[in-house]
Design a protein around this motif. Structure first.
Motif, PDB file in Angstrom:
ATOM      1  N   GLY A   1       0.788  -1.219   0.000  1.00  0.00           N
ATOM      2  CA  GLY A   1       0.000   0.000   0.000  1.00  0.00           C
ATOM      3  C   GLY A   1       0.824   1.274   0.000  1.00  0.00           C
ATOM      4  O   GLY A   1       0.281   2.359  -0.232  1.00  0.00           O
ATOM      5  N   ALA A   2       2.138   1.178   0.256  1.00  0.00           N
ATOM      6  CA  ALA A   2       2.978   2.386   0.254  1.00  0.00           C
ATOM      7  C   ALA A   2       3.167   2.924  -1.150  1.00  0.00           C
ATOM      8  O   ALA A   2       3.452   4.121  -1.336  1.00  0.00           O
ATOM      9  CB  ALA A   2       4.334   2.091   0.895  1.00  0.00           C
ATOM     10  N   ALA A   3       3.043   2.068  -2.151  1.00  0.00           N
ATOM     11  CA  ALA A   3       3.163   2.489  -3.550  1.00  0.00           C
ATOM     12  C   ALA A   3       2.318   1.551  -4.392  1.00  0.00           C
ATOM     13  O   ALA A   3       2.237   0.354  -4.118  1.00  0.00           O
ATOM     14  CB  ALA A   3       4.625   2.447  -4.004  1.00  0.00           C
ATOM     15  N   ASP A   4       1.677   2.094  -5.422  1.00  0.00           N
ATOM     16  CA  ASP A   4       0.858   1.238  -6.276  1.00  0.00           C
ATOM     17  C   ASP A   4       1.723   0.621  -7.373  1.00  0.00           C
ATOM     18  O   ASP A   4       2.924   0.892  -7.495  1.00  0.00           O
ATOM     19  CB  ASP A   4      -0.321   2.020  -6.865  1.00  0.00           C
ATOM     20  N   GLY A   5       1.095  -0.206  -8.179  1.00  0.00           N
ATOM     21  CA  GLY A   5       1.837  -0.927  -9.203  1.00  0.00           C
ATOM     22  C   GLY A   5       2.507  -0.035 -10.220  1.00  0.00           C
ATOM     23  O   GLY A   5       3.630  -0.306 -10.661  1.00  0.00           O
ATOM     24  N   SER A   6       1.831   1.042 -10.609  1.00  0.00           N
ATOM     25  CA  SER A   6       2.422   1.938 -11.606  1.00  0.00           C
ATOM     26  C   SER A   6       3.661   2.633 -11.061  1.00  0.00           C
ATOM     27  O   SER A   6       4.640   2.840 -11.790  1.00  0.00           O
ATOM     28  CB  SER A   6       1.390   2.975 -12.067  1.00  0.00           C
TER      29      SER A   6
END
Length: 358
Positions: free
Chosen positions: A273-278
């Motif tokens: 959740g700290a960074a999304d896939g993109s």
């Protein structure tokens, strides 16, 4: 920057000589000879702004000879110069948006033209932002590799909440522990040089894990599809690792029709959740682009690999002003460094304005 010269016979200020070299490289000087020619052609006003003192009798500012420039650069402390350049670039850069994360790539580079029959080529390791500025650089011990230089390289950089990307060589337990102590996160490639870790990540049920990001691209006469999956795990045998990643790349050559499929595995200490896939995909691509943003520019634009400079510290020191030129021009919004150098070369005042001296 410490001045290593003996006090007797000093004619030109140390800071003025180094600043002149930096300004010349900003204008595209790719060799010590070219630096000397740029300084020799500089008008009186430019020499005064660089810090050279006028003759007390004539009032004229005499430029240093190219040999003086060569001797000064050969005697300079490369590590101290790189620290000064890194500090300058960090102070000069505008603050990043509060929502953004500082992403730094660590990668090594061998100056192939410095190799001789009796001495290995000079090797450097650099820490570079994904936007193209070199924050730190160190020379690698000729009897070692990049691994022992990792911690000293990053010691002078503020790593709070930063993300460090690195290739498989730096996927080391000690490196992960160090970054955690500094308040930073890691995103590291896992290859078969860590067979247990690689096998554990490879055996994740990737087919059952949902896709986080996919994209198509067409470049270099090939079509490419990249797919990214992430798996949260508390049982990865790597310090502070929170997620495992799989990148699958399909590449089809448009000329031959040959299809290549490559699977790459990574670990990161970023929690789910700290960074999304993109974002993760962009950071992974950003690390792979360091060769284009730094190494390729140094080789093609400044002819670093073709250079056969081997005198004392010159191969090491010359890399510093090149990093400064690349970083400053990228900070100013130039994506074509060669064009930026040509533009700067058309006016002796432009490099000084860029450096904040005029």
């Amino acid at each position: 920057m410490p001045d290593p010269r003996a006090r007797r016979g000093i004619r030109y200020p140390w800071a003025a000589l180094l600043t002149a070299a930096a300004a010349a490289v900003l204008a595209g000087a790719a060799s010590v000879t070219a630096i000397g020619e740029w300084v020799a052609d500089a008008p009186q006003r430019i020499l005064a702004l660089l810090g050279f003192r006028p003759d007390p009798l004539t009032g004229l500012v005499h430029p240093p000879h190219a040999t003086t420039v060569r001797l000064v650069l050969a005697s300079a402390d490369g590590d101290a110069l790189d620290r000064a350049i890194g500090d300058f670039l960090q102070e000069r850069k505008a603050p990043a948006p509060s929502s953004g994360r500082k992403v730094i790539a660590v990668d090594g580079k061998t100056l192939r033209g410095t190799r001789t029959a009796n001495r290995p080529a000079t090797a450097l390791i650099a820490a570079m932002t994904h936007s193209g500025e070199v924050l730190a650089q160190r020379q690698i011990d000729g009897k070692s590799n990049e691994i022992p230089a990792f911690v000293p390289l990053l010691n002078g950089i503020d790593l709070t909440d930063a993300l460090i990307t690195a290739d498989a060589l730096h996927t080391q337990h000690d490196h992960a522990a160090y970054l955690h102590e500094r308040g930073a996160h890691c995103l590291a490639v896992v290859k078969r040089n860590h067979p247990g870790l690689h096998e554990r990540i490879r055996r994740h049920p990737w087919r059952e894990i949902r896709l986080d990001h996919a994209e198509r691209a067409r470049a270099h006469h090939r079509n490419e599809i990249r797919r990214l999956k992430t798996a949260a795990s508390a049982h990865i045998d790597y310090p502070h690792a929170r997620q495992a990643l799989q990148v699958v790349r399909w590449r089809r050559d448009l000329g031959t029709g040959k299809l290549t499929i490559e699977r790459i595995y990574l670990v990161t200490s970023l929690p789910p959740g700290a960074a999304d896939g993109s974002e993760l995909a962009a950071w992974i691509r950003g690390h792979w682009r360091i060769e284009n943003q730094l190494d390729h520019v140094r080789d093609r634009t400044f002819h670093a690999d073709a250079s056969h400079i081997r005198t004392r510290h010159l191969p090491r020191v010359m890399a510093g002003p090149r990093n400064l030129a690349i970083g400053v021009h990228r900070q100013d919004g130039h994506t074509n460094i060669a064009a930026a150098l040509r533009r700067t070369a058309r006016d002796h005042l432009r490099p000084l304005t860029t450096l904040g001296l005029a």
